[in-house]
Design an enzyme around this catalytic site. Structure first.
Site, PDB file in Angstrom:
ATOM      1  N   HIS A  43      -1.435   1.225   7.177  1.00 21.92           N
ATOM      2  CA  HIS A  43      -2.049   1.299   5.858  1.00 21.92           C
ATOM      3  C   HIS A  43      -1.936   2.731   5.334  1.00 21.92           C
ATOM      4  O   HIS A  43      -2.142   3.688   6.074  1.00 21.92           O
ATOM      5  CB  HIS A  43      -3.520   0.889   5.884  1.00 21.92           C
ATOM      6  CG  HIS A  43      -4.132   0.862   4.507  1.00 21.92           C
ATOM      7  ND1 HIS A  43      -3.687   0.012   3.529  1.00 21.92           N
ATOM      8  CD2 HIS A  43      -5.118   1.614   3.946  1.00 21.92           C
ATOM      9  CE1 HIS A  43      -4.377   0.229   2.416  1.00 21.92           C
ATOM     10  NE2 HIS A  43      -5.250   1.195   2.644  1.00 21.92           N
ATOM     11  N   CYS A  99       0.805  -1.226   0.000  1.00 21.02           N
ATOM     12  CA  CYS A  99       0.000   0.000   0.000  1.00 21.02           C
ATOM     13  C   CYS A  99       0.835   1.273   0.000  1.00 21.02           C
ATOM     14  O   CYS A  99       0.546   2.220  -0.732  1.00 21.02           O
ATOM     15  CB  CYS A  99      -0.956   0.007   1.191  1.00 21.02           C
ATOM     16  SG  CYS A  99      -0.132   0.031   2.813  1.00 21.02           S
ATOM     17  N   ASP A 145      -7.812   4.520  -3.171  1.00 20.84           N
ATOM     18  CA  ASP A 145      -6.981   3.464  -2.596  1.00 20.84           C
ATOM     19  C   ASP A 145      -6.776   2.326  -3.594  1.00 20.84           C
ATOM     20  O   ASP A 145      -7.683   1.544  -3.851  1.00 20.84           O
ATOM     21  CB  ASP A 145      -7.650   2.932  -1.325  1.00 20.84           C
ATOM     22  CG  ASP A 145      -6.722   2.066  -0.490  1.00 20.84           C
ATOM     23  OD1 ASP A 145      -5.661   1.659  -1.001  1.00 20.84           O
ATOM     24  OD2 ASP A 145      -7.064   1.785   0.677  1.00 20.84           O
TER      25      ASP A 145
END
Length: 258
Positions: free
Chosen positions: A109, A69, A124
Site C-alpha cells: 500500500h 494506490c 490517502d
C-alpha cells in the site's frame, strides 16, 4: 504553473488561480475521490506501464483513467509538491480483517504523508472504499469524514511505528486495522513503486490481478463495479444488482468514464 498542475486542476474542475492550502486541502481530497476512480483495469487488460511522472499524467489525467494506490497517491504526491506542501510517499502493510492476518505480499500500500507546523498527516486517496477523504494526523486524533472515522496510532511493531485504523460509516461497528507503516521510512525512488506494481500484477495472492474492480465516491456514498455486480451505497442504503459483460462496459463508461 506546470502542465501537471494545470491538467490535474482541469480534471477536477478546480480554477487555475485557486490557492490550495492546508486549511482547504480536505475539500480537494474529497473532490479527487469523487472524480478519479480506484480501479485495476490496466492489470486485468495486461497493459501496465512503468510508474513515472509522465506515465501517470498520461494515464490518469490525459486518458481519464483511474488507478490503484501506488498510481493515485503518487500522482497526488506530485500535485502536493507543486502546490508547496512538504510531502513524502510511504509504504504500508495491509491487514486482512476477515482472516485477522497481515498481508503476505509485503508493503504494497502506498500513501502520502505531509508535514504541517511540526505535525504529520496521512493523505490517502488510494485506499479504495476505505479512503478517509480527509487528512489524518499521526497523533491518535480521530477524524470524521463522509466515509466514517479514521485515526493513526503510534504503535511500534515489526511492520513500522504506526497503524492506520478505519471505522466506515454505515458499515463498521468497531475499529478495524487498515495498514501499518513506518513514518520514518519514506519512498526515495520511484523504482519502489514499480516493485509494488509488479507484486500487485503478478503475485498469485494479489487481490487485483484476478477480476476487474472499480470504485468511486459520490455525493451520497459510493459505487463499486466488478465483472459480476454493480453496488451502490446511497445515504447508507445498499443496492446491488448482478450484471453481465455487456452491462459491465456500459456501467464502466456511464458511471466511471472508463
Amino acid at each position: 504553473m506546470t502542465n501537471l498542475n494545470k491538467l490535474f486542476r482541469n480534471r477536477l474542475g478546480i480554477p487555475y488561480d485557486e490557492v490550495i492550502t492546508f486549511e482547504n486541502l480536505n475539500a480537494f481530497l474529497e473532490k479527487t475521490a469523487k472524480t478519479i476512480p480506484f480501479e485495476n483495469l490496466c492489470i486485468i487488460e495486461n497493459r501496465t506501464n512503468e510508474i513515472t511522472r509522465e506515465n501517470l499524467i498520461k494515464k490518469i489525467i490525459e486518458q481519464n483513467e483511474g488507478g490503484l494506490c501506488y498510481e493515485l497517491n503518487s500522482l497526488f504526491y506530485f500535485f502536493l509538491i507543486e502546490n508547496g506542501f512538504d510531502a513524502h510517499l510511504i509504504r504500508g502493510l495491509r491487514y486482512n480483517y476477515n482472516s485477522q492476518t497481515w498481508s503476505t505480499l509485503g508493503k504494497t500500500h502506498v500513501a502520502n504523508m505531509i508535514k504541517h507546523k511540526e505535525q504529520f498527516y496521512i493523505v490517502d486517496i488510494g485506499f479504495g472504499g476505505n479512503s478517509p477523504l480527509k487528512l489524518v494526523p499521526l497523533n491518535g486524533e480521530t477524524v470524521t469524514s463522509n466515509n466514517g472515522e479514521f485515526k493513526v496510532e503510534n504503535i511500534d511493531s515489526e511492520h513500522g511505528d504506526s497503524i492506520f485504523y478505519i471505522k466506515l460509516k454505515h458499515k463498521d461497528k468497531e475499529w478495524k486495522i487498515g495498514y501499518a507503516f513506518d513514518s520514518k521510512k519514506v519512498i526515495k525512488d520511484l523504482a519502489e513503486l514499480n516493485e509494488v506494481q509488479k507484486v500487485n500484477t503478478e503475485h498469485p495472492e494479489s487481490n487485483f490481478n484476478k477480476k476487474p474492480v472499480i470504485t468511486r465516491f459520490t455525493d451520497k456514498g459510493n459505487i463499486t463495479l466488478t465483472d459480476t455486480s454493480f453496488t451502490e451505497w446511497v445515504d447508507g442504503e445498499l443496492t446491488k444488482k448482478q450484471i453481465d459483460k455487456k452491462l459491465f462496459q456500459e456501467i464502466a463508461n456511464r458511471y466511471f468514464g472508463l
